[in-house]
Motif scaffolding. Structure first.
Motif, PDB file in Angstrom:
ATOM      1  N   ARG A 272      20.574 -30.020 -19.077  1.00  0.00           N
ATOM      2  CA  ARG A 272      19.567 -28.776 -18.564  1.00  0.00           C
ATOM      3  C   ARG A 272      19.969 -27.457 -19.377  1.00  0.00           C
ATOM      4  O   ARG A 272      18.974 -26.511 -19.528  1.00  0.00           O
ATOM      5  N   TYR A 273      20.982 -27.342 -20.138  1.00  0.00           N
ATOM      6  CA  TYR A 273      21.210 -26.120 -20.736  1.00  0.00           C
ATOM      7  C   TYR A 273      21.072 -26.019 -22.279  1.00  0.00           C
ATOM      8  O   TYR A 273      21.543 -25.233 -22.917  1.00  0.00           O
ATOM      9  N   VAL A 274      20.746 -27.544 -22.726  1.00  0.00           N
ATOM     10  CA  VAL A 274      20.755 -27.639 -24.236  1.00  0.00           C
ATOM     11  C   VAL A 274      19.533 -27.824 -24.569  1.00  0.00           C
ATOM     12  O   VAL A 274      18.636 -28.559 -23.983  1.00  0.00           O
ATOM     13  N   GLY A 275      19.181 -27.204 -26.029  1.00  0.00           N
ATOM     14  CA  GLY A 275      17.632 -27.299 -26.326  1.00  0.00           C
ATOM     15  C   GLY A 275      17.542 -27.898 -27.879  1.00  0.00           C
ATOM     16  O   GLY A 275      16.612 -27.908 -28.363  1.00  0.00           O
ATOM     17  N   ASN A 276      18.765 -28.434 -28.269  1.00  0.00           N
ATOM     18  CA  ASN A 276      18.954 -29.191 -29.468  1.00  0.00           C
ATOM     19  C   ASN A 276      19.728 -30.273 -29.442  1.00  0.00           C
ATOM     20  O   ASN A 276      20.345 -30.529 -28.413  1.00  0.00           O
ATOM     21  N   ASP A 277      20.148 -30.991 -30.766  1.00  0.00           N
ATOM     22  CA  ASP A 277      20.935 -32.215 -30.859  1.00  0.00           C
ATOM     23  C   ASP A 277      22.395 -31.879 -31.155  1.00  0.00           C
ATOM     24  O   ASP A 277      23.103 -32.641 -31.497  1.00  0.00           O
ATOM     25  N   PHE A 324      25.467 -21.600 -25.722  1.00  0.00           N
ATOM     26  CA  PHE A 324      24.277 -22.480 -25.117  1.00  0.00           C
ATOM     27  C   PHE A 324      22.989 -21.602 -25.443  1.00  0.00           C
ATOM     28  O   PHE A 324      22.048 -22.243 -25.962  1.00  0.00           O
ATOM     29  N   ARG A 325      22.889 -20.280 -25.429  1.00  0.00           N
ATOM     30  CA  ARG A 325      21.704 -19.543 -25.682  1.00  0.00           C
ATOM     31  C   ARG A 325      21.198 -19.765 -27.189  1.00  0.00           C
ATOM     32  O   ARG A 325      20.155 -19.752 -27.431  1.00  0.00           O
ATOM     33  N   TYR A 326      22.324 -19.680 -28.037  1.00  0.00           N
ATOM     34  CA  TYR A 326      22.060 -19.721 -29.545  1.00  0.00           C
ATOM     35  C   TYR A 326      22.239 -20.904 -30.093  1.00  0.00           C
ATOM     36  O   TYR A 326      21.225 -21.504 -30.770  1.00  0.00           O
ATOM     37  N   SER A 327      23.524 -21.105 -30.512  1.00  0.00           N
ATOM     38  CA  SER A 327      23.839 -22.350 -31.238  1.00  0.00           C
ATOM     39  C   SER A 327      23.258 -23.620 -30.872  1.00  0.00           C
ATOM     40  O   SER A 327      22.624 -24.581 -31.319  1.00  0.00           O
ATOM     41  N   LEU A 328      22.946 -23.899 -29.192  1.00  0.00           N
ATOM     42  CA  LEU A 328      22.676 -24.981 -28.608  1.00  0.00           C
ATOM     43  C   LEU A 328      20.963 -24.760 -28.060  1.00  0.00           C
ATOM     44  O   LEU A 328      20.337 -25.660 -27.583  1.00  0.00           O
ATOM     45  N   ASN A 329      20.707 -23.921 -28.484  1.00  0.00           N
ATOM     46  CA  ASN A 329      19.157 -23.474 -28.470  1.00  0.00           C
ATOM     47  C   ASN A 329      18.599 -23.795 -27.118  1.00  0.00           C
ATOM     48  O   ASN A 329      17.698 -24.177 -26.854  1.00  0.00           O
ATOM     49  N   GLY A 330      19.467 -23.448 -25.929  1.00  0.00           N
ATOM     50  CA  GLY A 330      18.932 -23.647 -24.906  1.00  0.00           C
ATOM     51  C   GLY A 330      19.147 -22.407 -23.929  1.00  0.00           C
ATOM     52  O   GLY A 330      18.408 -21.452 -24.342  1.00  0.00           O
ATOM     53  N   SER A 331      19.810 -22.688 -22.728  1.00  0.00           N
ATOM     54  CA  SER A 331      19.655 -21.235 -21.998  1.00  0.00           C
ATOM     55  C   SER A 331      21.321 -21.490 -21.208  1.00  0.00           C
ATOM     56  O   SER A 331      22.000 -22.503 -21.266  1.00  0.00           O
ATOM     57  N   TYR A 417      20.144 -25.041 -34.678  1.00  0.00           N
ATOM     58  CA  TYR A 417      20.526 -23.939 -33.914  1.00  0.00           C
ATOM     59  C   TYR A 417      19.356 -22.773 -34.310  1.00  0.00           C
ATOM     60  O   TYR A 417      18.519 -23.047 -35.253  1.00  0.00           O
ATOM     61  N   ASN A 418      19.285 -21.907 -33.344  1.00  0.00           N
ATOM     62  CA  ASN A 418      18.213 -20.973 -33.349  1.00  0.00           C
ATOM     63  C   ASN A 418      18.680 -19.817 -34.270  1.00  0.00           C
ATOM     64  O   ASN A 418      19.684 -19.508 -34.621  1.00  0.00           O
TER      65      ASN A 418
END
Lengths: 513, 513
Positions: A272-277, A324-331, A417-418
């Motif tokens: 739920r906190y991760v936005g990429n691979d 989590f917010r940046y490198s994993l592009n999540g929250s 990563y974002n």
């Protein structure tokens, strides 16, 4: 993992496409499948039938050490036939057979066996008490990465890195010997030759036994056997190395282990906190233990610390939130969330015995030398094609293993990563690359190559900076106003950041924990 | 500090009451004030007028070294006159004068000077660059507590511990010499004699200069000059000791300093989360630096850890929350609250150089030996009267300094730790007491005394356990079901916990941060 279904399908197609792009014989028109089938079962002119040794379904023969062919990547199989014909993979049995086949026939056979289903059960007896440390953890003090880092979880295979799971142990051991002895060559970047040369006989046996006992196709249960951290030799440079004491089988140990699971596969264990691979271990090799690869034990003893990035003193937990917010592009997981607690506990576990010291040797990435020439994107693209594309793919999108787990991280695009991540700083990327890339061959690129390819990678579009305000120009002025960031700069007529995908594409279902 | 106004008023009355209880001459009926006034200004028979040396307002004379009398505790002044008459405080000038006064006259003079207002300004020149380390931080490696620990912030005075602020430096130095040389005696527990014997001439000068420059009566600005941590000699037992490097004048240093402020005076700097008069340093001596006094550097390198108290792995931040909820009888600051961040950062600062190690030597309190006899409350009460009452008061309520800041912690009652605190465990209290009490005289009590007085202290009522459920019996069964806790046990017919004040009497005004 449902949100990834489409993505996974896309990735599944990539190995072959990649192989076609790389292979000199890729232009040969593929023959219809029945021809490959007939060749396999009945042979052709001077070539006896493949099935006579490799089995009617390409399942291989454990005792004789003839390998399983079913379900291996077609491009890989074709390369092997070509190599055996050319002699760069030595095989007394296979060499004359391969040479007897035309280029077109080799292609037909490769596609045929690549299309066969993997056998449903492990072929070797499932042994218990296997020594899985080298397979799962590697031995980085000797630059031996874990086998699964390239071959996928449980050796399920990643793109052109063939599946190892369920191959016969004798066959696997024979191949490691062949790499070590130079009778098998031609691997990209000489990866396997170099690694095999560092293996003892006991290592080879352990690895062969482990992978022969892994199920194929693997169930989703995949990750996380309770392997102890590998025993590490004392570091040659006197740097701290985490203890090799096994994680205890206690309530505390459970949290350490969960932290390690998150670290290795955040997309699964902290979805739920991760936005990429990406995985935490994408940038922190050896599961966060490796000196010079931003090891987590060094980070742990460096916080709380003031950070220019947000202008205040950050605890370790807040620092983790940033990943989590940046490198994993999540929250960011809320403070106190089990995911953060587990990562902090896992880091603490690794840091035991280290001094509390924000300047501890081995932290972060060693600064590379200044390059003789200004970094150049064109040269960087050439480095990328030479040294990076095999794992990270021509489109920078990385690769997943045959379980669908992230294997090689995407370096740009929607799945990377974002624009807020630290790796967006070219100097940071150059530092990481110089010391750690290609995998297990750190410090082999020149400073110039490292800077060039870092600039190349960071000159591609990626998810938007989550701090985006008003416009790219304004956001650049707030957070990127330095040569070190390409955000908001124009590359070949394109304004980087201007069509960036939205960041954090997997927001948590509920706001609060 | 408004919620404490009533409390403070109550405490202000205590020194005199205490002195009356302790003084052998307390039964003498106090004479009306005019008599004391007349004696002071004009003398009596063989005694010359006090005012001729001590000034018309009792302000003292800096040059001659005659002390300020105005505003000193009456009981203290009376004891001094008695001591000078008896010779236990040697003074060639004062001895014949004191002997010339009757017991009644001495009492009248003491009450007269005790009633005079303190001068509004410092008497010595306010020097800058004073060495305030010994005054504020002590030198615990030599068992020298900071002067302010007993004499109050800025030497404002606590109960019978006289104010030092604004006394002439010559007078203060002369008294330290007198304690050291044995020409002044009779201090409780021989505290000053033992401490002065450990002071160098430079120490004495530094302390005298510092206190002579402090304002009286002190403004509310009181606490927190930016003193560096004291330089510590290497510990004799090879235990870790925090660095004596000054806190840097950076954004990071500001947070460290705020953490130290909170640690020393949570009721002021973290008021919304604190429900009693305890300070962090009440149980963690030397501002959290002292080995064997549950030092914060040792705690810092021991977390995350699993705790039986709540059955899960606690981060350091969560562990700190527990202190607020139980020991400080307040409420837990939310994770990420500046108070918690600052305390974590201050702890980290102290821990620099220590190994990350949950078993680090010096952590917690050393376990005392098992006492020869079962611990006994009656004997414990005798120990308390002998060794504890002077600071912690006969009613266990502790004492505040003349600024209104907590000085000596309340050991029971509404203003002490609640029934959920770790100090409720008799073994824990015995361990703390054995190693650390009386202040600067750790390990002087026998094991038996430590256990007896711990049982005595923990057999008094205190604020309710915040985890209270249904009934005292049920709460005991959930959290106190062991001999080590007196909660729910009957003492002299009273069920402990049955009339406990509500816990956490200062809840935060808003629920979330």
């Amino acid at each position: 993992m449902q949100p990834h279904a489409e993505n996974r399908a896309r990735l599944k197609r990539r190995p072959l496409l990649l192989a076609l792009a790389l292979s000199a014989v890729a232009q040969a028109a593929p023959a219809p499948r029945p021809t490959g089938d007939a060749l396999a079962q009945h042979g052709a002119s001077a070539a006896s039938a493949c099935a006579s040794c490799h089995g009617a379904s390409g399942e291989g023969t454990v005792a004789s050490g003839s390998s399983r062919l079913a379900g291996l990547p077609a491009a890989y199989l074709l390369e092997q036939l070509n190599a055996m014909a050319a002699g760069s993979r030595a095989s007394a049995v296979m060499a004359p057979l391969a040479r007897a086949l035309t280029t077109g026939q080799r292609t037909q056979l490769a596609e045929y066996y690549g299309s066969l289903p993997l056998p449903g059960q492990p072929r070797g007896a499932i042994a218990t008490g296997l020594d899985d440390r080298l397979a799962l953890e590697g031995r980085w003090a000797q630059e031996i990465p874990p086998c699964v880092q390239c071959h996928g979880q449980q050796g399920s295979g990643v793109g052109n890195f063939p599946p190892l799971a369920g191959q016969g142990a004798n066959y696997l051991a024979a191949q490691l010997h062949a790499w070590r002895d130079g009778t098998r060559r031609g691997d990209p970047l000489a990866l396997m030759q170099k690694i095999a040369a560092r293996l003892s006989e006991a290592d080879i046996r352990a690895v062969a036994d482990y992978f022969s006992a892994q199920p194929v196709p693997p169930a989703a249960s995949a990750h996380g056997t309770a392997a102890a951290p590998a025993a590490h030799a004392p570091d040659a440079h006197g740097l701290f190395r985490p203890s090799d004491e096994p994680i205890p089988d206690t309530e505390f140990g459970k949290v350490v282990r969960f932290g390690r699971d998150v670290f290795e596969n955040p997309g699964k264990y902290a979805a739920r906190y991760v936005g990429n691979d990406l995985r935490c271990s994408s940038c922190h090799l050896d599961a966060g233990r490796r000196a010079g690869s931003a090891p987590m034990w060094a980070a742990y003893v460096s916080y709380p610390a003031w950070r220019a990035k947000n202008g205040h003193v950050n605890t370790y937990a807040e620092r983790l939130q940033g990943c989590f917010r940046y490198s994993l592009n999540g929250s960011a997981p809320p403070l106190g969330d089990p995911v953060l607690v587990a990562l902090e506990t896992y880091s603490y576990w690794m840091a035991r015995g280290a001094p509390v010291d924000p300047e501890i040797a081995g932290r972060g990435y060693p600064k590379p030398g200044k390059p003789p020439q200004s970094p150049d994107r064109t040269r960087g693209g050439q480095v990328y094609a030479r040294s990076c594309v095999f794992c990270h793919a021509a489109d920078g999108g990385g690769q997943r293993d045959n379980h669908g787990n992230p294997a090689f991280p995407a370096l740009w695009g929607a799945n990377s990563y974002n624009w807020g991540a630290g790796m967006v700083n070219v100097s940071n990327a150059a530092a990481f690359i110089k010391s750690n890339m290609p995998l297990s061959q750190g410090d082999t690129l020149s400073d110039q190559d490292a800077w060039d390819v870092a600039l190349f990678v960071d000159s591609h579009e990626r998810p938007q900076d989550p701090r985006y305000t008003d416009s790219v120009a304004h956001t650049r002025s707030l957070y990127h106003d330095r040569d070190d960031s390409m955000y908001g700069q124009v590359v070949q007529g394109y304004l980087l950041g201007s069509r960036a995908p939205s960041p954090g594409r997997r927001p948590p279902p509920t706001a609060a924990h």
